[in-house]
Design a protein around this motif. Structure first.
Motif, PDB file in Angstrom:
ATOM      1  N   GLU A  74       0.838  -1.213   0.000  1.00  0.00           N
ATOM      2  CA  GLU A  74       0.000   0.000   0.000  1.00  0.00           C
ATOM      3  C   GLU A  74       0.868   1.257   0.000  1.00  0.00           C
ATOM      4  OE1 GLU A  74      -3.156   2.227   2.968  1.00  0.00           O
ATOM      5  OE2 GLU A  74      -2.807   0.085   3.249  1.00  0.00           O
ATOM      6  N   VAL A  75       1.914   1.271   0.803  1.00  0.00           N
ATOM      7  CA  VAL A  75       2.813   2.425   0.861  1.00  0.00           C
ATOM      8  C   VAL A  75       3.544   2.593  -0.466  1.00  0.00           C
ATOM      9  CG1 VAL A  75       4.858   3.391   1.986  1.00  0.00           C
ATOM     10  CG2 VAL A  75       3.070   2.317   3.356  1.00  0.00           C
ATOM     11  N   THR A  76       4.001   1.508  -1.041  1.00  0.00           N
ATOM     12  CA  THR A  76       4.700   1.563  -2.318  1.00  0.00           C
ATOM     13  C   THR A  76       3.784   2.083  -3.421  1.00  0.00           C
ATOM     14  OG1 THR A  76       6.121  -0.270  -1.629  1.00  0.00           O
ATOM     15  CG2 THR A  76       6.007   0.200  -3.989  1.00  0.00           C
ATOM     16  N   LYS A  77       2.545   1.619  -3.418  1.00  0.00           N
ATOM     17  CA  LYS A  77       1.574   2.085  -4.411  1.00  0.00           C
ATOM     18  C   LYS A  77       1.294   3.578  -4.234  1.00  0.00           C
ATOM     19  CE  LYS A  77      -3.155   1.367  -5.981  1.00  0.00           C
ATOM     20  NZ  LYS A  77      -4.443   0.778  -5.637  1.00  0.00           N
ATOM     21  N   ALA A  78       1.126   4.021  -2.981  1.00  0.00           N
ATOM     22  CA  ALA A  78       0.867   5.436  -2.704  1.00  0.00           C
ATOM     23  C   ALA A  78       2.056   6.290  -3.121  1.00  0.00           C
ATOM     24  CB  ALA A  78       0.559   5.633  -1.225  1.00  0.00           C
ATOM     25  N   ARG A  79       3.256   5.771  -2.910  1.00  0.00           N
ATOM     26  CA  ARG A  79       4.467   6.490  -3.317  1.00  0.00           C
ATOM     27  C   ARG A  79       4.493   6.670  -4.828  1.00  0.00           C
ATOM     28  NH1 ARG A  79       9.634   5.221  -5.235  1.00  0.00           N
ATOM     29  NH2 ARG A  79      11.237   6.673  -4.506  1.00  0.00           N
ATOM     30  N   ALA A  80       4.220   5.607  -5.554  1.00  0.00           N
ATOM     31  CA  ALA A  80       4.213   5.680  -7.021  1.00  0.00           C
ATOM     32  C   ALA A  80       3.141   6.649  -7.511  1.00  0.00           C
ATOM     33  CB  ALA A  80       3.984   4.296  -7.611  1.00  0.00           C
ATOM     34  N   GLU A  81       1.996   6.608  -6.869  1.00  0.00           N
ATOM     35  CA  GLU A  81       0.903   7.509  -7.253  1.00  0.00           C
ATOM     36  C   GLU A  81       1.294   8.967  -7.012  1.00  0.00           C
ATOM     37  OE1 GLU A  81      -3.884   7.918  -6.346  1.00  0.00           O
ATOM     38  OE2 GLU A  81      -2.705   6.445  -5.259  1.00  0.00           O
ATOM     39  N   THR A  82       1.966   9.232  -5.910  1.00  0.00           N
ATOM     40  CA  THR A  82       2.412  10.588  -5.593  1.00  0.00           C
ATOM     41  C   THR A  82       3.411  11.075  -6.630  1.00  0.00           C
ATOM     42  OG1 THR A  82       2.058  10.291  -3.229  1.00  0.00           O
ATOM     43  CG2 THR A  82       3.605  11.995  -3.870  1.00  0.00           C
ATOM     44  N   ALA A  85       1.685  11.873 -10.021  1.00  0.00           N
ATOM     45  CA  ALA A  85       0.589  12.849 -10.037  1.00  0.00           C
ATOM     46  C   ALA A  85       0.951  14.030 -10.934  1.00  0.00           C
ATOM     47  CB  ALA A  85       0.284  13.332  -8.627  1.00  0.00           C
ATOM     48  N   ASP A  86      -0.008  14.405 -11.769  1.00  0.00           N
ATOM     49  CA  ASP A  86       0.196  15.504 -12.702  1.00  0.00           C
ATOM     50  C   ASP A  86      -0.853  16.569 -12.432  1.00  0.00           C
ATOM     51  OD1 ASP A  86       1.282  16.910 -14.836  1.00  0.00           O
ATOM     52  OD2 ASP A  86      -0.083  15.984 -16.274  1.00  0.00           O
ATOM     53  N   GLY A  87      -0.514  17.522 -11.599  1.00  0.00           N
ATOM     54  CA  GLY A  87      -1.430  18.601 -11.294  1.00  0.00           C
ATOM     55  C   GLY A  87      -2.079  18.454  -9.933  1.00  0.00           C
ATOM     56  N   PRO A  88      -2.703  19.520  -9.470  1.00  0.00           N
ATOM     57  CA  PRO A  88      -3.293  19.526  -8.131  1.00  0.00           C
ATOM     58  C   PRO A  88      -4.385  18.486  -7.918  1.00  0.00           C
ATOM     59  CG  PRO A  88      -3.059  21.762  -8.939  1.00  0.00           C
ATOM     60  CD  PRO A  88      -2.721  20.849 -10.072  1.00  0.00           C
ATOM     61  N   ALA A  89      -5.215  18.224  -8.900  1.00  0.00           N
ATOM     62  CA  ALA A  89      -6.317  17.268  -8.713  1.00  0.00           C
ATOM     63  C   ALA A  89      -5.773  15.867  -8.454  1.00  0.00           C
ATOM     64  CB  ALA A  89      -7.241  17.274  -9.920  1.00  0.00           C
ATOM     65  N   GLU A  90      -4.852  15.407  -9.299  1.00  0.00           N
ATOM     66  CA  GLU A  90      -4.265  14.072  -9.111  1.00  0.00           C
ATOM     67  C   GLU A  90      -3.435  14.015  -7.831  1.00  0.00           C
ATOM     68  OE1 GLU A  90      -2.150  12.458 -12.459  1.00  0.00           O
ATOM     69  OE2 GLU A  90      -3.730  13.046 -13.860  1.00  0.00           O
ATOM     70  N   ALA A  91      -2.733  15.101  -7.544  1.00  0.00           N
ATOM     71  CA  ALA A  91      -1.908  15.136  -6.337  1.00  0.00           C
ATOM     72  C   ALA A  91      -2.762  15.077  -5.075  1.00  0.00           C
ATOM     73  CB  ALA A  91      -1.032  16.387  -6.323  1.00  0.00           C
ATOM     74  N   SER A  92      -3.936  15.694  -5.121  1.00  0.00           N
ATOM     75  CA  SER A  92      -4.787  15.655  -3.929  1.00  0.00           C
ATOM     76  C   SER A  92      -5.325  14.248  -3.682  1.00  0.00           C
ATOM     77  CB  SER A  92      -5.932  16.664  -4.041  1.00  0.00           C
ATOM     78  OG  SER A  92      -6.844  16.297  -5.037  1.00  0.00           O
ATOM     79  N   VAL A  93      -5.640  13.519  -4.745  1.00  0.00           N
ATOM     80  CA  VAL A  93      -6.069  12.123  -4.588  1.00  0.00           C
ATOM     81  C   VAL A  93      -4.910  11.296  -4.038  1.00  0.00           C
ATOM     82  CG1 VAL A  93      -6.803  10.049  -5.837  1.00  0.00           C
ATOM     83  CG2 VAL A  93      -7.830  12.250  -6.389  1.00  0.00           C
ATOM     84  N   ALA A  94      -3.732  11.489  -4.612  1.00  0.00           N
ATOM     85  CA  ALA A  94      -2.543  10.762  -4.156  1.00  0.00           C
ATOM     86  C   ALA A  94      -2.219  11.104  -2.708  1.00  0.00           C
ATOM     87  CB  ALA A  94      -1.348  11.081  -5.057  1.00  0.00           C
ATOM     88  N   GLU A  95      -2.427  12.349  -2.330  1.00  0.00           N
ATOM     89  CA  GLU A  95      -2.149  12.776  -0.956  1.00  0.00           C
ATOM     90  C   GLU A  95      -3.037  12.031   0.040  1.00  0.00           C
ATOM     91  OE1 GLU A  95      -0.132  15.025   1.944  1.00  0.00           O
ATOM     92  OE2 GLU A  95       0.316  14.574  -0.130  1.00  0.00           O
ATOM     93  N   GLY A  96      -4.292  11.859  -0.293  1.00  0.00           N
ATOM     94  CA  GLY A  96      -5.188  11.102   0.574  1.00  0.00           C
ATOM     95  C   GLY A  96      -4.735   9.667   0.738  1.00  0.00           C
ATOM     96  N   HIS A  97      -4.322   9.046  -0.366  1.00  0.00           N
ATOM     97  CA  HIS A  97      -3.833   7.665  -0.314  1.00  0.00           C
ATOM     98  C   HIS A  97      -2.533   7.572   0.488  1.00  0.00           C
ATOM     99  CE1 HIS A  97      -6.204   6.905  -4.257  1.00  0.00           C
ATOM    100  NE2 HIS A  97      -6.974   6.833  -3.198  1.00  0.00           N
ATOM    101  N   MET A  98      -1.670   8.580   0.325  1.00  0.00           N
ATOM    102  CA  MET A  98      -0.396   8.582   1.046  1.00  0.00           C
ATOM    103  C   MET A  98      -0.636   8.695   2.548  1.00  0.00           C
ATOM    104  SD  MET A  98       2.836   8.394   1.186  1.00  0.00           S
ATOM    105  CE  MET A  98       3.394   8.579  -0.489  1.00  0.00           C
ATOM    106  N   GLN A  99      -1.522   9.570   2.953  1.00  0.00           N
ATOM    107  CA  GLN A  99      -1.801   9.725   4.391  1.00  0.00           C
ATOM    108  C   GLN A  99      -2.339   8.423   4.979  1.00  0.00           C
ATOM    109  OE1 GLN A  99      -0.947  12.282   6.317  1.00  0.00           O
ATOM    110  NE2 GLN A  99      -0.035  13.224   4.517  1.00  0.00           N
ATOM    111  N   SER A 100      -3.203   7.768   4.253  1.00  0.00           N
ATOM    112  CA  SER A 100      -3.753   6.490   4.708  1.00  0.00           C
ATOM    113  C   SER A 100      -2.647   5.441   4.830  1.00  0.00           C
ATOM    114  CB  SER A 100      -4.829   6.024   3.733  1.00  0.00           C
ATOM    115  OG  SER A 100      -5.300   4.764   4.089  1.00  0.00           O
ATOM    116  N   ALA A 101      -1.766   5.393   3.835  1.00  0.00           N
ATOM    117  CA  ALA A 101      -0.666   4.420   3.850  1.00  0.00           C
ATOM    118  C   ALA A 101       0.293   4.690   5.003  1.00  0.00           C
ATOM    119  CB  ALA A 101       0.080   4.457   2.510  1.00  0.00           C
TER     120      ALA A 101
END
Length: 189
Positions: A74-82, A85-101
């Motif tokens: 889960e952490v590795t996936k969140a890291r890759a997503e972060t 991320a291309d732009g604020p919208a994708e980064a905000s989704v990735a940020e939520g996943h990162m905090q959870s991880a």
């Protein structure tokens, strides 16, 4: 002939005033857009720094809790997503996943007192806290710049010039799932 010069000077004066206004407005839009781009760059630097810390954190925790593969995935996936991320919208989704991880990995760490006492783990924790603070500061700076730019674009008569000059409103960097970050990752052991 005198009657001809006065209206001509008035028209030329008005055109000069309009020209100066357009020039100043364009330059202020450019200045604000560059500030927003700089702020976004600051965010990406901090997100990259955090992503670079995670492999070390995972390896440290793995040494004590090797059987927690789903958390590491889960952490590795969140890291890759972060990182992708291309732009604020994708980064905000990735940020939520990162905090959870991050919450998950620190929850695992709580179960291992030897890990909590590890100097390497404590140092990584400290660096992660520092990075999280920098991410938050960068986000505030970015959103402040976006607010200034968007306000200027929406104000009359700027709104008549912004789009033809190629300026559009920017997205704020808002976290998609506020509940995911309402409580920071527990990193105090």
């Amino acid at each position: 002939m005198e009657g001809f010069w006065i209206p001509l000077l008035i028209v030329l004066g008005l055109l000069a005033i309009i020209g100066v206004y357009v020039w100043v407005t364009y330059n202020s839009f450019v200045k604000l857009a560059v500030r927003v781009d700089e702020a976004w760059s600051d965010i990406t630097v901090q997100l990259k720094r955090r992503a670079d810390l995670l492999p070390n954190l995972i390896e440290t925790v793995k040494g004590y809790a090797a059987h927690e593969q789903s958390v590491f995935a889960e952490v590795t996936k969140a890291r890759a997503e972060t990182l992708s991320a291309d732009g604020p919208a994708e980064a905000s989704v990735a940020e939520g996943h990162m905090q959870s991880a991050l919450k998950s990995i620190f929850a695992v760490a709580e179960a291992y007192p030897q890990l909590q006492a590890s100097q390497n783990f404590l140092q990584l924790q400290s660096e992660l806290v520092d990075t999280e603070n920098k991410v938050q500061a960068s986000r505030r700076f970015f959103n402040g710049g976006v607010r200034e730019l968007n306000t200027k674009i929406k104000m009359f008569p700027n709104n008549l010039l912004a789009r033809p000059m190629g300026f559009a409103e920017k997205e704020f960097f808002e976290v998609e799932n506020v509940a995911a970050i309402s409580e920071p990752p527990r990193i105090q052991f």
